[in-house]
Design a protein around this motif. Structure first.
Motif, PDB file in Angstrom:
ATOM      1  N   TRP A 101       0.859  -1.181   0.000  1.00 39.12           N
ATOM      2  CA  TRP A 101       0.000   0.000   0.000  1.00 39.12           C
ATOM      3  C   TRP A 101       0.896   1.232   0.000  1.00 39.12           C
ATOM      4  O   TRP A 101       1.912   1.272   0.717  1.00 39.12           O
ATOM      5  CB  TRP A 101      -0.911   0.035   1.232  1.00 39.12           C
ATOM      6  N   ILE A 102       0.521   2.218  -0.793  1.00 35.67           N
ATOM      7  CA  ILE A 102       1.318   3.453  -0.866  1.00 35.67           C
ATOM      8  C   ILE A 102       0.424   4.620  -0.446  1.00 35.67           C
ATOM      9  O   ILE A 102      -0.574   4.916  -1.099  1.00 35.67           O
ATOM     10  CB  ILE A 102       1.875   3.663  -2.290  1.00 35.67           C
ATOM     11  N   ALA A 103       0.832   5.265   0.660  1.00 40.01           N
ATOM     12  CA  ALA A 103       0.009   6.322   1.262  1.00 40.01           C
ATOM     13  C   ALA A 103       0.558   7.702   0.917  1.00 40.01           C
ATOM     14  O   ALA A 103       1.768   7.932   0.970  1.00 40.01           O
ATOM     15  CB  ALA A 103      -0.024   6.154   2.778  1.00 40.01           C
ATOM     16  N   PHE A 104      -0.344   8.602   0.567  1.00 34.40           N
ATOM     17  CA  PHE A 104      -0.022  10.012   0.317  1.00 34.40           C
ATOM     18  C   PHE A 104      -0.769  10.819   1.370  1.00 34.40           C
ATOM     19  O   PHE A 104      -2.001  10.919   1.329  1.00 34.40           O
ATOM     20  CB  PHE A 104      -0.438  10.401  -1.107  1.00 34.40           C
ATOM     21  N   PHE A 105       0.006  11.366   2.325  1.00 36.12           N
ATOM     22  CA  PHE A 105      -0.598  12.031   3.475  1.00 36.12           C
ATOM     23  C   PHE A 105      -0.754  13.535   3.243  1.00 36.12           C
ATOM     24  O   PHE A 105       0.179  14.205   2.770  1.00 36.12           O
ATOM     25  CB  PHE A 105       0.272  11.870   4.730  1.00 36.12           C
ATOM     26  N   ASP A 106      -1.876  14.029   3.673  1.00 32.80           N
ATOM     27  CA  ASP A 106      -2.087  15.477   3.800  1.00 32.80           C
ATOM     28  C   ASP A 106      -1.596  15.893   5.194  1.00 32.80           C
ATOM     29  O   ASP A 106      -1.382  15.043   6.082  1.00 32.80           O
ATOM     30  CB  ASP A 106      -3.594  15.761   3.655  1.00 32.80           C
ATOM     31  N   GLY A 107      -1.408  17.199   5.402  1.00 34.90           N
ATOM     32  CA  GLY A 107      -1.263  17.763   6.741  1.00 34.90           C
ATOM     33  C   GLY A 107      -0.117  17.249   7.592  1.00 34.90           C
ATOM     34  O   GLY A 107      -0.256  17.149   8.807  1.00 34.90           O
ATOM     35  N   GLU A 108       1.026  16.946   6.968  1.00 34.37           N
ATOM     36  CA  GLU A 108       2.186  16.590   7.807  1.00 34.37           C
ATOM     37  C   GLU A 108       2.748  17.838   8.501  1.00 34.37           C
ATOM     38  O   GLU A 108       3.143  17.799   9.666  1.00 34.37           O
ATOM     39  CB  GLU A 108       3.284  15.931   6.963  1.00 34.37           C
ATOM     40  N   GLU A 109       2.769  18.921   7.754  1.00 26.92           N
ATOM     41  CA  GLU A 109       3.427  20.129   8.268  1.00 26.92           C
ATOM     42  C   GLU A 109       2.616  20.763   9.390  1.00 26.92           C
ATOM     43  O   GLU A 109       1.380  20.791   9.336  1.00 26.92           O
ATOM     44  CB  GLU A 109       3.596  21.149   7.131  1.00 26.92           C
ATOM     45  N   ALA A 110       3.318  21.302  10.377  1.00 28.85           N
ATOM     46  CA  ALA A 110       2.666  22.078  11.419  1.00 28.85           C
ATOM     47  C   ALA A 110       2.040  23.319  10.793  1.00 28.85           C
ATOM     48  O   ALA A 110       2.658  23.964   9.942  1.00 28.85           O
ATOM     49  CB  ALA A 110       3.679  22.476  12.485  1.00 28.85           C
TER      50      ALA A 110
ATOM     51  N   ASP B 193       3.307  19.483  19.162  1.00 24.79           N
ATOM     52  CA  ASP B 193       2.216  18.500  19.105  1.00 24.79           C
ATOM     53  C   ASP B 193       0.954  19.091  19.737  1.00 24.79           C
ATOM     54  O   ASP B 193       1.070  19.839  20.711  1.00 24.79           O
ATOM     55  CB  ASP B 193       2.630  17.234  19.874  1.00 24.79           C
ATOM     56  N   PRO B 194      -0.239  18.785  19.229  1.00 23.89           N
ATOM     57  CA  PRO B 194      -0.507  17.863  18.116  1.00 23.89           C
ATOM     58  C   PRO B 194      -0.648  18.576  16.769  1.00 23.89           C
ATOM     59  O   PRO B 194      -1.290  18.045  15.877  1.00 23.89           O
ATOM     60  CB  PRO B 194      -1.847  17.261  18.532  1.00 23.89           C
ATOM     61  N   ASP B 195      -0.016  19.733  16.605  1.00 29.79           N
ATOM     62  CA  ASP B 195      -0.161  20.489  15.363  1.00 29.79           C
ATOM     63  C   ASP B 195       0.829  19.990  14.306  1.00 29.79           C
ATOM     64  O   ASP B 195       1.732  20.715  13.888  1.00 29.79           O
ATOM     65  CB  ASP B 195       0.040  21.994  15.657  1.00 29.79           C
ATOM     66  N   ASN B 196       0.679  18.761  13.893  1.00 28.85           N
ATOM     67  CA  ASN B 196       1.508  18.170  12.822  1.00 28.85           C
ATOM     68  C   ASN B 196       1.002  16.752  12.556  1.00 28.85           C
ATOM     69  O   ASN B 196       0.218  16.217  13.348  1.00 28.85           O
ATOM     70  CB  ASN B 196       3.001  18.146  13.222  1.00 28.85           C
ATOM     71  N   CYS B 197       1.450  16.181  11.447  1.00 25.03           N
ATOM     72  CA  CYS B 197       1.155  14.770  11.130  1.00 25.03           C
ATOM     73  C   CYS B 197      -0.344  14.444  11.186  1.00 25.03           C
ATOM     74  O   CYS B 197      -0.742  13.358  11.605  1.00 25.03           O
ATOM     75  CB  CYS B 197       1.931  13.835  12.057  1.00 25.03           C
ATOM     76  N   TYR B 198      -1.176  15.392  10.745  1.00 30.91           N
ATOM     77  CA  TYR B 198      -2.626  15.173  10.787  1.00 30.91           C
ATOM     78  C   TYR B 198      -3.030  13.968   9.924  1.00 30.91           C
ATOM     79  O   TYR B 198      -3.835  13.145  10.332  1.00 30.91           O
ATOM     80  CB  TYR B 198      -3.368  16.427  10.301  1.00 30.91           C
ATOM     81  N   GLY B 199      -2.464  13.896   8.728  1.00 32.95           N
ATOM     82  CA  GLY B 199      -2.858  12.834   7.801  1.00 32.95           C
ATOM     83  C   GLY B 199      -2.416  11.458   8.255  1.00 32.95           C
ATOM     84  O   GLY B 199      -3.193  10.500   8.217  1.00 32.95           O
ATOM     85  N   SER B 200      -1.164  11.344   8.692  1.00 33.38           N
ATOM     86  CA  SER B 200      -0.673  10.016   9.096  1.00 33.38           C
ATOM     87  C   SER B 200      -1.355   9.544  10.373  1.00 33.38           C
ATOM     88  O   SER B 200      -1.643   8.349  10.528  1.00 33.38           O
ATOM     89  CB  SER B 200       0.850  10.019   9.255  1.00 33.38           C
ATOM     90  N   ARG B 201      -1.665  10.479  11.276  1.00 34.35           N
ATOM     91  CA  ARG B 201      -2.388  10.071  12.492  1.00 34.35           C
ATOM     92  C   ARG B 201      -3.790   9.579  12.133  1.00 34.35           C
ATOM     93  O   ARG B 201      -4.278   8.591  12.690  1.00 34.35           O
ATOM     94  CB  ARG B 201      -2.465  11.242  13.482  1.00 34.35           C
ATOM     95  N   GLN B 202      -4.405  10.263  11.167  1.00 32.73           N
ATOM     96  CA  GLN B 202      -5.729   9.845  10.708  1.00 32.73           C
ATOM     97  C   GLN B 202      -5.677   8.445  10.093  1.00 32.73           C
ATOM     98  O   GLN B 202      -6.495   7.580  10.405  1.00 32.73           O
ATOM     99  CB  GLN B 202      -6.237  10.860   9.660  1.00 32.73           C
ATOM    100  N   MET B 203      -4.660   8.212   9.239  1.00 30.51           N
ATOM    101  CA  MET B 203      -4.598   6.894   8.586  1.00 30.51           C
ATOM    102  C   MET B 203      -4.292   5.792   9.593  1.00 30.51           C
ATOM    103  O   MET B 203      -4.896   4.711   9.547  1.00 30.51           O
ATOM    104  CB  MET B 203      -3.572   6.882   7.456  1.00 30.51           C
ATOM    105  N   ALA B 204      -3.364   6.047  10.501  1.00 28.61           N
ATOM    106  CA  ALA B 204      -3.025   5.019  11.500  1.00 28.61           C
ATOM    107  C   ALA B 204      -4.255   4.679  12.337  1.00 28.61           C
ATOM    108  O   ALA B 204      -4.519   3.498  12.629  1.00 28.61           O
ATOM    109  CB  ALA B 204      -1.876   5.509  12.374  1.00 28.61           C
ATOM    110  N   ALA B 205      -5.039   5.696  12.689  1.00 22.88           N
ATOM    111  CA  ALA B 205      -6.249   5.458  13.485  1.00 22.88           C
ATOM    112  C   ALA B 205      -7.277   4.655  12.678  1.00 22.88           C
ATOM    113  O   ALA B 205      -7.907   3.726  13.195  1.00 22.88           O
ATOM    114  CB  ALA B 205      -6.842   6.784  13.932  1.00 22.88           C
ATOM    115  N   ARG B 206      -7.422   5.024  11.404  1.00 20.76           N
ATOM    116  CA  ARG B 206      -8.379   4.304  10.545  1.00 20.76           C
ATOM    117  C   ARG B 206      -7.983   2.836  10.381  1.00 20.76           C
ATOM    118  O   ARG B 206      -8.822   1.946  10.405  1.00 20.76           O
ATOM    119  CB  ARG B 206      -8.425   4.957   9.149  1.00 20.76           C
ATOM    120  N   LEU B 207      -6.685   2.600  10.176  1.00 18.96           N
ATOM    121  CA  LEU B 207      -6.227   1.216   9.987  1.00 18.96           C
ATOM    122  C   LEU B 207      -6.363   0.421  11.280  1.00 18.96           C
ATOM    123  O   LEU B 207      -6.580  -0.795  11.254  1.00 18.96           O
ATOM    124  CB  LEU B 207      -4.783   1.196   9.486  1.00 18.96           C
TER     125      LEU B 207
END
Ligand SMILES: [Zn+2]
Length: 329
Positions: A183-192, A199-213
């Motif tokens: 699987w190849i993920a393209f994350f939004d919202g990495e930047e603060a 924290d938590p003003d960064n990595c919005y997309g990856s946190r969302q995907m990890a939570a979803r998975l």
């Protein structure tokens, strides 16, 4: 992403202060890069002329990975202009990424969500290309495609380079079937959203995907998360990232050495907070492939002329071989 140790700038700043006095030196805090509260993020002066990817090795020297194609993806992203979360330009980028992935025959899933940020609630979107495997298990690759909210910041290297690499990897990998899914993920919202990384003003997309998975039950199937971020510099030098999982870092560095890239994948260590931590916190083995020690980091000088198609090809080659190794595990 955020460098925790070995920052190269303060020493230079102090040397400058000693030589010229404080008035003659710019610190990062003095740098007038912080974006206004509202777009536009680009002034006319910031447009950089496209470069030619004339240092790209032939694809047969890099496992089929075409550095020129990866470079062309960086050119395309930069042409959209600054691409912070919630901007019109990032919507164009999302459409481009999804259309490219579909053109390679990848199955594409998008997750549109909204995130509460210091700039208010922003719409964000993760994009996931899925290549099925024959046995249970997932190898997850990732990049962020948003750019830092700074005036005239087009993120050729920071946001553009790794996204170009992942698109070219998708072209090759979507045509293959392995033992494990890729699987190849393209994350939004990495930047603060704020200038500083708090924290938590960064990595919005990856946190969302990890939570979803985690919710879907897929997360325990992820054998490894392989992150690329800032990999396009013509002077590329990638240090071992010390939050990353040791066996996975060892696998990547051994692979790079076998391919003749020991001068680029160097044995030094650095610590960088980045999207891999969203997965590390959930016990997914993860590695971050990043060269954060670039003189133009988070400045308007992060432009196409800094990007080397050869560097993109080398990183792509190491990812291709790394995935092959993980398919045998
Ligand atoms: Zn950045």
């Amino acid at each position: 992403m955020h460098l925790n140790r070995g920052r190269p700038f303060p020493t230079l700043v102090w040397a400058c202060v000693l030589l010229f006095g404080a008035a003659g030196c710019k610190t990062k805090a003095d740098n007038p890069q912080a974006a206004p509260a509202n777009p536009p993020f680009m002034t006319a002066a910031a447009a950089a002329s496209p470069q030619i990817a004339d240092d790209a090795p032939p694809p047969d020297k890099t496992g089929g990975f075409d550095g020129k194609r990866a470079f062309a993806h960086v050119v395309k992203q930069v042409a959209f202009g600054p691409r912070p979360a919630g901007s019109a330009a990032i919507a164009q980028t999302q459409d481009y990424i999804a259309a490219e992935l579909k053109s390679y025959g990848c199955t594409v899933e998008t997750d549109a969500f909204s995130a509460d940020t210091p700039a208010g609630r922003l719409p964000m979107k993760n994009i996931l290309a899925k290549i099925p495997g024959s046995s249970p298990g997932i190898i997850l690759l990732g990049t962020h495609y948003d750019t830092k909210r700074l005036v005239n910041f087009v993120g050729a290297d920071d946001g553009g380079s790794s996204t170009g690499v992942m698109l070219e990897l998708a072209r090759l990998l979507c045509a293959k079937r392995g033992r494990y899914a890729v699987w190849i993920a393209f994350f939004d919202g990495e930047e603060a959203v704020r200038k500083e990384w708090v924290d938590p003003d960064n990595c919005y997309g990856s946190r969302q995907m990890a939570a979803r998975l985690a919710t879907s039950g897929d997360l325990p199937k992820v054998k490894a998360f392989l992150l690329a971020d800032i990999v396009g510099s013509g002077d590329l030098r990638i240090k071992r990232e010390s939050y990353s999982t040791k066996w996975l870092t060892d696998l990547f560095w051994a692979t790079a050495a076998r391919l003749g890239y020991s001068g680029i994948f160097v044995p030094d260590e650095t610590a960088v907070e980045d999207d891999h931590q969203s997965f590390l916190k959930r016990n997914v083995p993860s590695v971050n492939i990043i060269d954060l020690e670039i003189p133009y980091w988070h400045t308007a000088q992060d432009t196409l002329d800094k990007i080397s198609a050869k560097s993109l090809a080398i990183v792509g080659h190491v990812f291709l071989e790394g995935v092959k190794q993980l398919q045998l595990k």
